[in-house]
Design a protein around this motif. Sequence first.
Motif: not given
Length: 238
Positions: A98-104, A78-82, A38-39, A125-129
């Motif tokens: 699986e990514l929870t999202r692929t865009s902002n 944006d940093i989280n997604l990158r 998860d970004p 499940y890993i959420s990045i912040h």
Amino acid sequence: MVKNLKKFNSIALVILLFAAFSLSTINVHAKQRVIVIDPGCQAIENNQKESIGPGAWKRVSEDMIGAKGTVSENNEYDINLRIALKVNELLGDNYKVELTRTSNDVDMSNSDRAMIANALKANLYISIHASSPKDDTSGITVICQTEDNPYGITNYRNSRLLADTLLGSLADKTGAKNYQVVESDKLMGINWCSVPNAIVNVGNMNNPEDDENLSQEEYQQKVAEGIVAGIDSYFSQK
């Protein structure tokens, strides 16, 4: 006759070996571990309050935009997604990712994201912040549930093991000086998740040094490598 029989036996052996190999490949694929990354945050704010956990009366809202770099002015989402995209690439064929999202430009709550992992019956499940809600403290923090989590829908031992392996690998890859595991039952992303999970604060964009590091693609790659190494380490210790 004997010659033909030998030829038949050779062909039959080849067919059996091929069948065995195919079944083995199918079996490995069927058992492939599912990792949901998860970004954290997003470009669209969502202040809607929701239950802090299953069955809870307490309703809270969480900051979905995240931090803005104190020096770089980069957006945390944006940093989280990158970083998440780099993790996805590094995990390669070893896991189903699986990514929870692929865009902002999405509108998802933290419980929505956790429920994706639940629906997939993911292994992790890993959420990045990349921020701290309190101050400008630097370093890496990994958050997992407490042993007495009142929502009790996942396993403390596995979540704590994941937090420890992620923290150790991230510290090794990035050289971050300050790092710790924090246990909390106040975060929806943890409380709504029924699979082993952790929230990784890979740095604090409110801190000038962390912000500068996280703005560099080379450092983002080190962070991604640390997360992947932590995942590998987790499964090696299970």
